[in-house]
Scaffold this active site. Structure first.
Site, short mmCIF file in Angstrom:
data_model
loop_
_atom_site.label_atom_id
_atom_site.label_comp_id
_atom_site.label_asym_id
_atom_site.label_seq_id
_atom_site.Cartn_x
_atom_site.Cartn_y
_atom_site.Cartn_z
N CYS A 175 -5.95 1.30 5.78
CA CYS A 175 -6.47 0.01 6.26
C CYS A 175 -5.79 -0.35 7.58
O CYS A 175 -4.89 0.35 8.04
CB CYS A 175 -6.22 -1.08 5.22
SG CYS A 175 -4.49 -1.60 5.09
N HIS A 224 0.82 -1.20 0.00
CA HIS A 224 0.00 0.00 0.00
C HIS A 224 0.86 1.26 0.00
O HIS A 224 2.03 1.24 0.38
CB HIS A 224 -0.94 -0.01 1.21
CG HIS A 224 -2.11 -0.95 1.03
ND1 HIS A 224 -3.08 -1.14 1.99
CD2 HIS A 224 -2.46 -1.73 -0.02
CE1 HIS A 224 -3.99 -2.00 1.55
NE2 HIS A 224 -3.62 -2.38 0.33
N CYS A 232 -1.96 -0.81 7.41
CA CYS A 232 -1.25 0.46 7.32
C CYS A 232 -1.35 1.23 8.64
O CYS A 232 -0.41 1.93 9.01
CB CYS A 232 -1.77 1.29 6.16
SG CYS A 232 -1.33 0.55 4.57
N GLU A 259 0.86 3.81 1.89
CA GLU A 259 1.34 4.24 3.20
C GLU A 259 2.64 3.50 3.56
O GLU A 259 3.59 4.11 4.06
CB GLU A 259 0.28 3.95 4.28
CG GLU A 259 -1.04 4.68 4.08
CD GLU A 259 -2.08 3.87 3.31
OE1 GLU A 259 -1.71 3.18 2.33
OE2 GLU A 259 -3.26 3.94 3.68
#
Ligand SMILES: [Zn+2]
Length: 197
Positions: free
Chosen positions: A127, A101, A130, A103
């Site tokens: 999420c 992801h 993250c 992040e």
């Protein structure tokens, strides 16, 4: 100014123009939050994910960018050999077990010793995976634009973790819905400067 920011006079003062219109500073410059969120969105354009392009931008307390990332397959893993689909009979044939992801990438890409006390600007609410990274990295604030998966277990768990860790999160409300980058604007402002000096 309408919803679109126009940077046509960006270089005029640099070139030392003296006309009346150039002695005042620009008022329609991009403010910091818009700028950082726009950097996150620009970075997202690098993503090869066909269904979701997410970008993140980490900023320190001096308004300096210390990390940028977007969603993609791990370094060195040929992204032509990994699946990009969202659903399949076998979970191993979806992107989810593999993709990093935005992040995670923004944190790993940091160009400072750490990101403690920093703010993360991110297109989508993080999420739960993250959220763990954000907490462990010492990030103090999360500014997100969309919360479209609000009711999913991942986002619910994420809010639970962020709340417990005392990390503030706030939805970003942009002043304009669109920021246009026009490579031609630099030529336009040169013409204006030449005419006014
Ligand atoms: Zn995530």
């Amino acid at each position: 100014m309408d919803e679109t920011i126009k940077n046509h006079s960006l270089t005029s003062h640099v070139n030392g123009a003296h006309s009346d219109t150039r002695t005042q500073k620009r008022e329609d410059y991009l403010e910091w939050p818009e700028y950082f969120m726009a950097v996150a969105f620009l970075s997202a354009q690098r993503s090869k994910d066909p269904s979701s392009q997410v970008g993140a931008c980490i900023v320190n307390q001096e308004n300096k960018i210390v990390g940028i990332g977007y969603n993609g397959m791990p370094n060195g893993c040929n992204d032509d050999l990994l699946p990009w689909s969202r659903s399949a009979e076998n979970k191993l044939d979806t992107k989810y077990p593999y993709v990093c992801h935005a992040e995670l990438n923004a944190i790993m890409n940091k160009n400072s010793a750490d990101v403690k006390g920093c703010t993360m600007y991110v297109a989508l609410f993080p999420c739960n995976e993250c959220a763990k990274l954000i907490i462990q990295a010492g990030i103090k604030d999360v500014i997100y634009l969309s919360d479209k998966y609000h009711d999913s277990p991942e986002m619910t768990a994420s809010r639970r973790l962020l709340n417990l860790a005392g990390i503030a999160y706030k939805q970003f409300k942009p002043k304009q819905v669109k920021i246009v980058i026009d490579f031609n604007s630099i030529n336009h402002s040169d013409v204006e400067t030449a005419q006014s000096t």
